[in-house]
Write a protein that holds these residues in place. Structure first.
Motif, mmCIF file in Angstrom:
data_model
loop_
_atom_site.group_PDB
_atom_site.id
_atom_site.type_symbol
_atom_site.label_atom_id
_atom_site.label_comp_id
_atom_site.label_asym_id
_atom_site.label_seq_id
_atom_site.Cartn_x
_atom_site.Cartn_y
_atom_site.Cartn_z
ATOM 1 N N THR A 198 9.973 39.872 58.698
ATOM 2 C CA THR A 198 11.030 40.156 60.058
ATOM 3 C C THR A 198 10.950 41.357 60.706
ATOM 4 O O THR A 198 10.036 42.237 60.196
ATOM 5 N N LEU A 199 11.288 41.602 61.991
ATOM 6 C CA LEU A 199 11.415 42.591 62.766
ATOM 7 C C LEU A 199 11.796 43.743 61.811
ATOM 8 O O LEU A 199 11.325 45.023 61.735
ATOM 9 N N GLU A 200 13.081 43.669 61.094
ATOM 10 C CA GLU A 200 13.407 44.796 60.385
ATOM 11 C C GLU A 200 12.670 44.927 58.858
ATOM 12 O O GLU A 200 12.582 46.297 58.703
ATOM 13 N N SER A 201 12.349 44.129 58.355
ATOM 14 C CA SER A 201 11.448 44.234 57.104
ATOM 15 C C SER A 201 10.129 45.138 57.449
ATOM 16 O O SER A 201 9.755 45.670 56.698
ATOM 17 N N GLU A 203 9.882 46.971 59.965
ATOM 18 C CA GLU A 203 10.016 48.345 60.405
ATOM 19 C C GLU A 203 10.514 49.117 59.223
ATOM 20 O O GLU A 203 10.063 50.451 59.387
ATOM 21 N N VAL A 204 11.054 48.640 58.174
ATOM 22 C CA VAL A 204 11.169 49.400 56.973
ATOM 23 C C VAL A 204 10.320 49.917 56.395
ATOM 24 O O VAL A 204 9.954 51.330 55.970
ATOM 25 N N GLN A 207 8.181 52.584 58.606
ATOM 26 C CA GLN A 207 8.994 54.022 58.462
ATOM 27 C C GLN A 207 8.450 54.893 57.460
ATOM 28 O O GLN A 207 8.599 56.256 57.227
ATOM 29 N N GLY A 227 14.493 46.649 51.774
ATOM 30 C CA GLY A 227 14.428 45.694 52.460
ATOM 31 C C GLY A 227 12.847 45.609 53.188
ATOM 32 O O GLY A 227 12.471 45.036 54.183
ATOM 33 N N GLU A 274 9.375 43.558 71.096
ATOM 34 C CA GLU A 274 10.007 42.881 70.040
ATOM 35 C C GLU A 274 10.172 41.183 70.513
ATOM 36 O O GLU A 274 10.304 40.441 69.409
ATOM 37 N N THR A 279 6.584 44.379 65.763
ATOM 38 C CA THR A 279 7.365 45.553 65.690
ATOM 39 C C THR A 279 6.832 47.152 66.259
ATOM 40 O O THR A 279 5.761 47.297 65.759
#
Length: 286
Positions: A198-201, A203-204, A207, A227, A274, A279
């Motif tokens: 996902t966008l969030e996973s 991005e984690v 980082q 995540g 996005e 991402t």
């Protein structure tokens, strides 16, 4: 822009014969040999991409998500788990009907950056996962797959063959999976949490990137973080820095750097990226 593929694009911008080329887009980091040949370049990451595992098991809800453990993932890709009703798959997916059907694999070309990302992830999950290739087709996949492999010539071809082949699996980038509504497969990260790309996973994972002097980060495999998605890599601008000191050369370089700065800092561009299911890369403050 001309679509040539990453390796050809890198060869072009580092070649002494193309001193006026401003930049190219690469889907992977550069090798040591590429960084030291011909023209000097600088890498700037701008997208974090991921390898999404997808399936076509009919009979359930459209787009139903499946889960694979690392043991299942390694076993499927080395060919030792060949049936959908294997106990290890059934145990993880009690709400999906998994019949005694053979698992069919839609495989993309071995040289693709996504194939290499998947291969490296499998090696990190199990260094002995098996690399006995089918040399007659220049494949990296074990011979145990036999006739259960279907070769795809492009990503569009891979999607077409997946959706028209019952009980098939494949891998694509996250944007392709979401765009075509392909059923995804979640896999466990380092913390044991089952995650989807996902966008969030993504991005984690992004980082956690560690950059070298060329502003380059290797593929981010099995990043820490509850995540984090385990299979992530960057797409890059590869900027030629060995320009002449003429006003025209300096102006061209400044224009390229201004474009890259705008892409990496403009909120509208981030929203557009996005919206296309990619991402944006989060560049370090320094």
């Amino acid at each position: 822009f001309t679509g040539t593929g990453t390796t050809a694009a890198i060869a072009a911008i580092t070649a002494p014969a193309t001193p006026n080329m401003s930049f190219v887009i690469a889907e992977r980091s550069m090798t040591a040999a590429e960084l030291t040949q011909g023209s000097a370049v600088q890498l700037v990451p701008f997208l974090a991409n991921s390898a999404a595992l997808v399936h076509n098991v009919p009979g359930g809800e459209d787009g139903v998500t499946m889960s694979w453990s690392r043991e299942v993932m390694v076993g499927i890709f080395n060919g030792t788990i060949s049936m959908w009703n294997h106990p290890l798959i059934v145990r993880l997916n009690p709400f999906i009907y998994l019949p005694p059907e053979k698992i069919v694999f839609v495989a993309y070309q071995p040289s693709s950056t996504l194939t290499q990302l998947l291969k490296r992830t499998l090696l990190s999950f199990n260094p002995k996962w098996s690399q006995v290739g089918d040399t007659s087709t220049n494949a990296i996949w074990p011979a145990a797959w036999g006739s259960r492999i279907i070769r795809a010539t492009s990503w569009d071809d891979a999607v077409t063959k997946l959706v028209t082949t019952p009980y098939a699996i494949s891998y694509v980038n996250r944007a392709t999976a979401v765009t075509y509504g392909l059923p995804l497969i979640s896999i466990p990260n380092r913390q044991g949490n089952y995650v989807l790309p996902t966008l969030e996973s993504v991005e984690v994972s992004a980082q956690t990137a560690v950059y070298n002097d060329y502003f380059e980060c290797d593929a981010i495999i099995d990043a820490p973080g509850g995540g984090a998605y385990p299979m992530v890599q960057f797409n890059y601008f590869v900027v030629q820095t060995s320009v002449t000191t003429t006003p025209a050369g300096c102006a061209a370089l400044n224009a390229t750097l201004s474009l890259i700065s705008w892409i990496n800092t403009n909120s509208s561009v981030r929203a557009m990226v996005e919206a296309k299911y990619f991402t944006p890369a989060l560049l370090p403050a320094d």
